[in-house]
Design an enzyme around this catalytic site. Structure first.
Site, PDB file in Angstrom:
ATOM      1  N   ASP A  83     -17.224 -11.419 -22.883  1.00 17.78           N
ATOM      2  CA  ASP A  83     -17.786 -11.343 -21.537  1.00 17.78           C
ATOM      3  C   ASP A  83     -19.284 -11.577 -21.518  1.00 17.78           C
ATOM      4  O   ASP A  83     -19.791 -12.405 -20.753  1.00 17.78           O
ATOM      5  CB  ASP A  83     -17.469  -9.979 -20.915  1.00 17.78           C
ATOM      6  CG  ASP A  83     -15.995  -9.646 -20.988  1.00 17.78           C
ATOM      7  OD1 ASP A  83     -15.183 -10.589 -21.098  1.00 17.78           O
ATOM      8  OD2 ASP A  83     -15.647  -8.450 -20.958  1.00 17.78           O
ATOM      9  N   SER A  84     -20.023 -10.843 -22.350  1.00 15.88           N
ATOM     10  CA  SER A  84     -21.477 -10.991 -22.335  1.00 15.88           C
ATOM     11  C   SER A  84     -21.898 -12.347 -22.873  1.00 15.88           C
ATOM     12  O   SER A  84     -22.901 -12.917 -22.426  1.00 15.88           O
ATOM     13  CB  SER A  84     -22.143  -9.860 -23.132  1.00 15.88           C
ATOM     14  OG  SER A  84     -21.801  -9.928 -24.504  1.00 15.88           O
ATOM     15  N   GLY A  86       0.822  -1.204   0.000  1.00 17.00           N
ATOM     16  CA  GLY A  86       0.000   0.000   0.000  1.00 17.00           C
ATOM     17  C   GLY A  86       0.854   1.250   0.000  1.00 17.00           C
ATOM     18  O   GLY A  86       2.065   1.195   0.258  1.00 17.00           O
ATOM     19  N   CYS A  92       5.166  -6.307   1.650  1.00 12.67           N
ATOM     20  CA  CYS A  92       5.602  -4.903   1.633  1.00 12.67           C
ATOM     21  C   CYS A  92       4.964  -4.129   2.788  1.00 12.67           C
ATOM     22  O   CYS A  92       5.312  -4.345   3.942  1.00 12.67           O
ATOM     23  CB  CYS A  92       5.303  -4.278   0.271  1.00 12.67           C
ATOM     24  SG  CYS A  92       6.196  -2.735  -0.029  1.00 12.67           S
ATOM     25  N   TYR A  93       3.990  -3.239   2.535  1.00 12.91           N
ATOM     26  CA  TYR A  93       3.297  -2.549   3.612  1.00 12.91           C
ATOM     27  C   TYR A  93       2.721  -3.559   4.598  1.00 12.91           C
ATOM     28  O   TYR A  93       2.726  -3.323   5.816  1.00 12.91           O
ATOM     29  CB  TYR A  93       2.182  -1.670   3.040  1.00 12.91           C
ATOM     30  CG  TYR A  93       1.348  -0.958   4.086  1.00 12.91           C
ATOM     31  CD1 TYR A  93       1.712   0.306   4.544  1.00 12.91           C
ATOM     32  CD2 TYR A  93       0.195  -1.541   4.604  1.00 12.91           C
ATOM     33  CE1 TYR A  93       0.952   0.966   5.507  1.00 12.91           C
ATOM     34  CE2 TYR A  93      -0.570  -0.893   5.565  1.00 12.91           C
ATOM     35  CZ  TYR A  93      -0.187   0.357   6.018  1.00 12.91           C
ATOM     36  OH  TYR A  93      -0.947   1.000   6.970  1.00 12.91           O
ATOM     37  N   HIS A 143       7.707  -7.855  -3.626  1.00 14.72           N
ATOM     38  CA  HIS A 143       6.405  -8.227  -4.185  1.00 14.72           C
ATOM     39  C   HIS A 143       6.512  -9.555  -4.943  1.00 14.72           C
ATOM     40  O   HIS A 143       6.894  -9.585  -6.115  1.00 14.72           O
ATOM     41  CB  HIS A 143       5.888  -7.132  -5.118  1.00 14.72           C
ATOM     42  CG  HIS A 143       5.470  -5.890  -4.404  1.00 14.72           C
ATOM     43  ND1 HIS A 143       4.184  -5.707  -3.938  1.00 14.72           N
ATOM     44  CD2 HIS A 143       6.169  -4.797  -4.040  1.00 14.72           C
ATOM     45  CE1 HIS A 143       4.108  -4.533  -3.324  1.00 14.72           C
ATOM     46  NE2 HIS A 143       5.300  -3.960  -3.373  1.00 14.72           N
ATOM     47  N   SER A 162     -23.609  -8.182 -26.172  1.00 10.71           N
ATOM     48  CA  SER A 162     -22.860  -7.368 -27.126  1.00 10.71           C
ATOM     49  C   SER A 162     -22.224  -8.220 -28.211  1.00 10.71           C
ATOM     50  O   SER A 162     -21.833  -7.716 -29.249  1.00 10.71           O
ATOM     51  CB  SER A 162     -21.755  -6.595 -26.394  1.00 10.71           C
ATOM     52  OG  SER A 162     -20.749  -7.486 -25.942  1.00 10.71           O
ATOM     53  N   LYS A 198     -10.113 -11.716 -17.253  1.00  9.94           N
ATOM     54  CA  LYS A 198     -10.465 -12.068 -18.624  1.00  9.94           C
ATOM     55  C   LYS A 198     -10.050 -13.496 -18.984  1.00  9.94           C
ATOM     56  O   LYS A 198     -10.818 -14.235 -19.601  1.00  9.94           O
ATOM     57  CB  LYS A 198      -9.825 -11.073 -19.597  1.00  9.94           C
ATOM     58  CG  LYS A 198     -10.052 -11.387 -21.067  1.00  9.94           C
ATOM     59  CD  LYS A 198     -11.511 -11.171 -21.491  1.00  9.94           C
ATOM     60  CE  LYS A 198     -11.798  -9.706 -21.656  1.00  9.94           C
ATOM     61  NZ  LYS A 198     -13.130  -9.478 -22.279  1.00  9.94           N
ATOM     62  N   GLU A 241       4.165 -11.259  -6.115  1.00  7.86           N
ATOM     63  CA  GLU A 241       3.071 -11.396  -7.079  1.00  7.86           C
ATOM     64  C   GLU A 241       3.420 -10.870  -8.463  1.00  7.86           C
ATOM     65  O   GLU A 241       2.729 -11.179  -9.441  1.00  7.86           O
ATOM     66  CB  GLU A 241       1.808 -10.696  -6.558  1.00  7.86           C
ATOM     67  CG  GLU A 241       1.877  -9.174  -6.487  1.00  7.86           C
ATOM     68  CD  GLU A 241       2.464  -8.634  -5.195  1.00  7.86           C
ATOM     69  OE1 GLU A 241       2.183  -7.464  -4.866  1.00  7.86           O
ATOM     70  OE2 GLU A 241       3.209  -9.370  -4.521  1.00  7.86           O
TER      71      GLU A 241
END
Length: 516
Positions: A229-230, A56, A82-83, A171, A225, A372, A173
């Site tokens: 996604d839709s 953060g 980290c934070y 980090h 659409s 996604k 990640e």
């Protein structure tokens, strides 16, 4: 999700928090991000197998800095990043200060003693990591010992002598930390005892049951659409409620070339879902008249979508009480702090912050917590064809946010043709599947040119192409020069009103993928 292992991620405002969730899910362990306002009682009820505190922007000793209740440290195994590491040290009585050497960027750590977190690492091994901090811990709190160090930070990692509490100053990640996935896997499986049992199949099974329980015998409408996604959201809800679902495809006038025909054909052939097509192009263009500010565009489009859905439902004589949307996690993350935490708003997505507050529908957003690539895998598990799930993303507001300035019918015609040529040449070069997203942008500037021995003063088109896995970070795609030359030549020759093509070489961050 109580039948699965699950990791709770507390968001302290890091730009990388979502990457932590991704890395955990990539290990097939379910994770959720929540704000630091969750109290210890809520966390106990959530029953996490492990808890990760994110990084953060704050200093733990700063005024109003978010801090954890020390009681949380006894709920489940803890990993502070980290934070998060500095916060563990601070609440347990250690001194955290600014000063000395700040670290931003690449560094190397060396394990200083045996640690389950660094299982498989050699104490002689120098491991590249990504640092991003200005504060440092003066000495580990009582009961902790240092487990890794770097040239610029003698306390790069620590752990409690007897409790499963760990901290890393770097980090794990991010991709720049070479063995970050190994560190996270060690925490998940060797510390937390998690099981890698969260898969697309289990997600579908649980989401179908949740949708059925919520919807009952009510009618459902889906804004389709034709994008990934839709389409996946529609297929998932259709599996849950069958003929109770009606899909409404809205021709906003902001679509790509021949998009309407393609959607009608593909949806009818593969999904077998009731599909109603509404031509609302004039309505959307009217709503966008004189609108140039990006956030205002998104709100206008979002409100108009809901108006169209409500009218279409009424015209069909349906009593639909639910609206399905293909909202994804990045949409929510960028539109606001998704958890009520300290993360900032990047831009309002039309289907998140742009919706009408008084709409008649309750929302069903089955993909809201997915990235996604996870959505694509769910689509494949549902049996959708690769031509559908492999399509490049296309934003809900369509070409409206790729025309910088006012959206007009002539501007749409120019952009639509330029974009079609661009994508056609990408496919012809066999590069479509290497690129995560590619599109053209019509800029609000004109440039001087010469065509046929005559002076021109015409539009400039910018091309954008990126590689990514989740849309949270992205790099620009390095086209072969001959491909880029052919694309530029065709656009300038075939699109009336364009005399210059430029290529966007910005990564995300600092830029976003879309221009608006």
């Amino acid at each position: 999700m109580t039948s699965h292992s699950r990791i709770l991620i507390i968001d302290y405002g890091s730009q990388y928090t979502q990457l932590i969730a991704r890395r955990v899910r990539e290990a097939r362990v379910y994770s959720e991000i929540h704000p630091p306002t969750r109290d210890v009682a809520w966390i106990r009820d959530w029953k996490p197998d492990g808890i990760i505190f994110s990084g953060g922007p704050n200093s733990v000793y700063g005024e109003n800095a978010p801090l954890v209740d020390p009681a949380v440290l006894d709920v489940a195994p803890i990993l502070g990043v980290c934070y998060g590491m500095q916060m563990i040290a601070y609440v347990l009585g250690a001194e955290v200060t600014r000063g000395g050497q700040r670290q931003y960027g690449r560094d190397e750590i060396v394990p200083t003693r045996q640690s389950v977190l660094f299982g498989g690492f050699s104490t002689a091994e120098r491991t590249p990591v990504w640092m991003s901090h200005g504060d440092h811990i003066e000495a580990p709190p009582a009961g902790f010992h240092t487990t890794a160090a770097s040239a610029g930070n003698p306390i790069a990692a620590f752990e409690h002598e007897s409790k499963p509490i760990f901290g890393v100053q770097f980090h794990p990640e991010v991709a720049h930390t070479a063995r970050g996935r190994d560190i996270i896997a060690n925490f998940l499986f060797d510390v937390c005892g998690a099981s890698p049992d969260w898969t697309p199949g289990t997600f579908i099974e649980e989401e179908v049951a949740r949708i059925r329980a919520r919807v009952g015998d009510a009618q459902v409408i889906c804004g389709l659409s034709g994008g990934v996604d839709s389409s996946v959201a529609a297929a998932l809800v259709h599996r849950a409620v069958g003929d109770q679902l009606t899909c409404v495809f809205v021709d906003t006038g902001l679509l790509r070339l021949r998009e309407r025909e393609q959607v009608q054909q593909t949806m009818g052939r593969h999904l077998g879902i009731t599909l109603v097509t509404v031509d609302a192009s004039e309505r959307f263009l009217s709503a966008l008249t004189d609108v140039t500010e990006p956030e205002a565009k998104r709100r206008a489009i979002g409100h108009t979508f809901i108006d169209v859905f409500e009218a279409a439902t009424a015209d069909a004589g349906s009593n639909a009480g639910f609206l399905v949307q293909g909202t994804l996690y990045p949409d929510v993350i960028e539109s606001s702090s998704p958890t009520g935490g300290p993360s900032v708003t990047i831009k309002t997505h039309h289907n998140v912050g742009g919706l009408k507050p008084d709409m008649q529908f309750a929302l069903i957003e089955p993909l809201r917590e997915l990235f996604k690539d996870e959505v694509r895998n769910v689509g494949r598990e549902l049996g959708l064809p690769e031509e559908m799930v492999g399509r490049h993303p296309f934003p809900g507001p369509g070409l409206a946010i790729r025309i910088l300035g006012e959206v007009t019918a002539p501007a749409l015609d120019v952009l639509r043709l330029a974009d079609a040529i661009y994508l056609e040449e990408i496919r012809n070069a066999g590069l479509y599947d290497e690129i995560w997203q590619a599109f053209a942008v019509l800029l609000p500037v004109r440039s001087v040119g010469v065509m046929g021995d005559e002076r021109t003063y015409d539009n400039v088109v910018a091309l954008r192409a990126v590689t990514s896995t989740d849309g949270m970070t992205a790099d620009w795609y390095p086209f072969p020069h001959d491909v880029m030359a052919k694309i530029s030549d065709r656009i300038i020759r075939e699109v009336n009103g364009v005399n210059r093509v430029v290529y966007d070489v910005s990564s995300k961050p600092p830029a976003t993928i879309e221009w608006e």
